[in-house]
Design a protein around this motif. Structure first.
Motif, mmCIF file in Angstrom:
data_model
loop_
_atom_site.group_PDB
_atom_site.id
_atom_site.type_symbol
_atom_site.label_atom_id
_atom_site.label_comp_id
_atom_site.label_asym_id
_atom_site.label_seq_id
_atom_site.Cartn_x
_atom_site.Cartn_y
_atom_site.Cartn_z
ATOM 1 N N CYS A 65 2.570 -14.000 -9.346
ATOM 2 C CA CYS A 65 2.191 -12.691 -8.825
ATOM 3 C C CYS A 65 0.665 -12.604 -8.799
ATOM 4 O O CYS A 65 -0.017 -13.495 -9.292
ATOM 5 C CB CYS A 65 2.784 -11.564 -9.673
ATOM 6 N N THR A 66 0.172 -11.546 -8.208
ATOM 7 C CA THR A 66 -1.262 -11.276 -8.230
ATOM 8 C C THR A 66 -1.479 -9.984 -9.005
ATOM 9 O O THR A 66 -0.822 -8.980 -8.734
ATOM 10 C CB THR A 66 -1.836 -11.165 -6.807
ATOM 11 N N PHE A 67 -2.376 -10.035 -9.978
ATOM 12 C CA PHE A 67 -2.699 -8.899 -10.851
ATOM 13 C C PHE A 67 -4.040 -8.334 -10.430
ATOM 14 O O PHE A 67 -5.007 -9.082 -10.270
ATOM 15 C CB PHE A 67 -2.760 -9.396 -12.299
ATOM 16 N N TYR A 68 -4.101 -7.009 -10.237
ATOM 17 C CA TYR A 68 -5.334 -6.319 -9.856
ATOM 18 C C TYR A 68 -5.666 -5.262 -10.909
ATOM 19 O O TYR A 68 -4.921 -4.294 -11.059
ATOM 20 C CB TYR A 68 -5.160 -5.592 -8.513
ATOM 21 N N PRO A 69 -6.768 -5.411 -11.659
ATOM 22 C CA PRO A 69 -7.189 -4.350 -12.566
ATOM 23 C C PRO A 69 -7.570 -3.100 -11.758
ATOM 24 O O PRO A 69 -8.112 -3.209 -10.658
ATOM 25 C CB PRO A 69 -8.423 -4.923 -13.271
ATOM 26 N N ARG A 70 -7.285 -1.921 -12.319
ATOM 27 C CA ARG A 70 -7.611 -0.668 -11.633
ATOM 28 C C ARG A 70 -8.327 0.280 -12.591
ATOM 29 O O ARG A 70 -7.974 0.383 -13.754
ATOM 30 C CB ARG A 70 -6.343 0.026 -11.129
ATOM 31 N N ASN A 71 -9.283 0.984 -12.073
ATOM 32 C CA ASN A 71 -9.941 2.120 -12.729
ATOM 33 C C ASN A 71 -10.694 1.784 -14.009
ATOM 34 O O ASN A 71 -11.228 2.673 -14.644
ATOM 35 C CB ASN A 71 -8.942 3.246 -13.008
ATOM 36 N N GLY A 72 -10.733 0.522 -14.425
ATOM 37 C CA GLY A 72 -11.468 0.139 -15.626
ATOM 38 C C GLY A 72 -10.899 0.705 -16.912
ATOM 39 O O GLY A 72 -11.575 0.714 -17.938
ATOM 40 N N ASP A 73 -9.641 1.177 -16.881
ATOM 41 C CA ASP A 73 -9.062 1.816 -18.069
ATOM 42 C C ASP A 73 -7.751 1.176 -18.532
ATOM 43 O O ASP A 73 -7.031 1.734 -19.336
ATOM 44 C CB ASP A 73 -8.827 3.305 -17.802
ATOM 45 N N GLY A 74 -7.432 -0.003 -18.010
ATOM 46 C CA GLY A 74 -6.168 -0.648 -18.352
ATOM 47 C C GLY A 74 -5.080 -0.415 -17.314
ATOM 48 O O GLY A 74 -3.998 -0.984 -17.412
ATOM 49 N N SER A 75 -5.362 0.415 -16.314
ATOM 50 C CA SER A 75 -4.421 0.585 -15.205
ATOM 51 C C SER A 75 -4.428 -0.711 -14.395
ATOM 52 O O SER A 75 -5.378 -1.483 -14.448
ATOM 53 C CB SER A 75 -4.856 1.742 -14.302
ATOM 54 N N PHE A 76 -3.355 -0.952 -13.638
ATOM 55 C CA PHE A 76 -3.289 -2.189 -12.861
ATOM 56 C C PHE A 76 -2.352 -2.026 -11.676
ATOM 57 O O PHE A 76 -1.587 -1.069 -11.592
ATOM 58 C CB PHE A 76 -2.823 -3.357 -13.741
ATOM 59 N N ALA A 77 -2.439 -2.985 -10.776
ATOM 60 C CA ALA A 77 -1.475 -3.128 -9.680
ATOM 61 C C ALA A 77 -1.027 -4.576 -9.693
ATOM 62 O O ALA A 77 -1.782 -5.468 -10.095
ATOM 63 C CB ALA A 77 -2.108 -2.774 -8.339
ATOM 64 N N ILE A 78 0.208 -4.814 -9.289
ATOM 65 C CA ILE A 78 0.689 -6.180 -9.155
ATOM 66 C C ILE A 78 1.389 -6.333 -7.814
ATOM 67 O O ILE A 78 1.984 -5.382 -7.303
ATOM 68 C CB ILE A 78 1.644 -6.610 -10.300
ATOM 69 N N ASP A 79 1.279 -7.520 -7.258
ATOM 70 C CA ASP A 79 2.001 -7.881 -6.051
ATOM 71 C C ASP A 79 2.938 -9.016 -6.440
ATOM 72 O O ASP A 79 2.496 -10.089 -6.834
ATOM 73 C CB ASP A 79 1.025 -8.330 -4.965
ATOM 74 N N VAL A 80 4.241 -8.749 -6.389
ATOM 75 C CA VAL A 80 5.262 -9.735 -6.726
ATOM 76 C C VAL A 80 6.140 -9.918 -5.493
ATOM 77 O O VAL A 80 6.813 -8.974 -5.074
ATOM 78 C CB VAL A 80 6.141 -9.265 -7.910
ATOM 79 N N ASP A 81 6.111 -11.089 -4.902
ATOM 80 C CA ASP A 81 6.920 -11.360 -3.709
ATOM 81 C C ASP A 81 6.674 -10.340 -2.603
ATOM 82 O O ASP A 81 7.603 -9.922 -1.912
ATOM 83 C CB ASP A 81 8.416 -11.381 -4.043
ATOM 84 N N GLY A 82 5.425 -9.897 -2.449
ATOM 85 C CA GLY A 82 5.114 -8.933 -1.400
ATOM 86 C C GLY A 82 5.518 -7.512 -1.728
ATOM 87 O O GLY A 82 5.465 -6.636 -0.876
ATOM 88 N N ARG A 83 5.907 -7.263 -2.975
ATOM 89 C CA ARG A 83 6.238 -5.908 -3.415
ATOM 90 C C ARG A 83 5.114 -5.423 -4.318
ATOM 91 O O ARG A 83 4.705 -6.127 -5.231
ATOM 92 C CB ARG A 83 7.566 -5.877 -4.171
#
Length: 132
Positions: A65-83
């Protein structure tokens, strides 16, 4: 011969991984290594450079998957199989997750950090998001 070429092209297309659905604030798809610097995400926060990770969703197998840090506070986004899943941290032990189905954000509710595996966020006994 032409039929074989079309069939080969069709099979190659089917085996390609799905495109990233994690997006910036303008709706542009993000990919591994992008963005180069933090930029606005869908809800006015920021999203940072994506990096390769391994993810587990709801007890399924580990997947790239691809992990994206968000907001500098431990929030995140992930892309798993295009989801795409977006997790907004509301406290040190809690995130609220939304799933992007391509048409709109679908609330998934609150998840708490697992006491057994701090890389995981759980919701009850059935739902789990782990990022390694």
């Amino acid at each position: 011969m032409r039929t074989l070429s079309i069939l080969t092209a069709s099979l190659a297309t089917l085996s390609l991984p799905a495109g990233a659905q994690v997006k910036d604030g303008n709706g542009n798809e993000l990919h591994l290594g992008r963005p180069l610097k933090p930029i606005a995400d869908y809800n006015g926060g920021t999203i940072s450079k994506g990096r390769a990770a391994q993810c587990v969703l709801d007890g399924g197998p580990r997947k790239a998957c691809t992990f994206y840090p968000r907001n500098g506070d431990g929030s995140f986004a992930i892309d798993v199989d295009g989801r795409a899943f977006y997790a907004g941290k509301t406290s040190p032990e809690r995130v609220v997750v939304d799933y992007d189905n391509g048409a709109r954000m679908v609330p998934q509710g609150a998840f708490t950090r697992s006491k057994r595996d701090p890389a995981c966020w759980v919701q009850g006994s059935n739902r789990k998001i782990c990022v390694y």
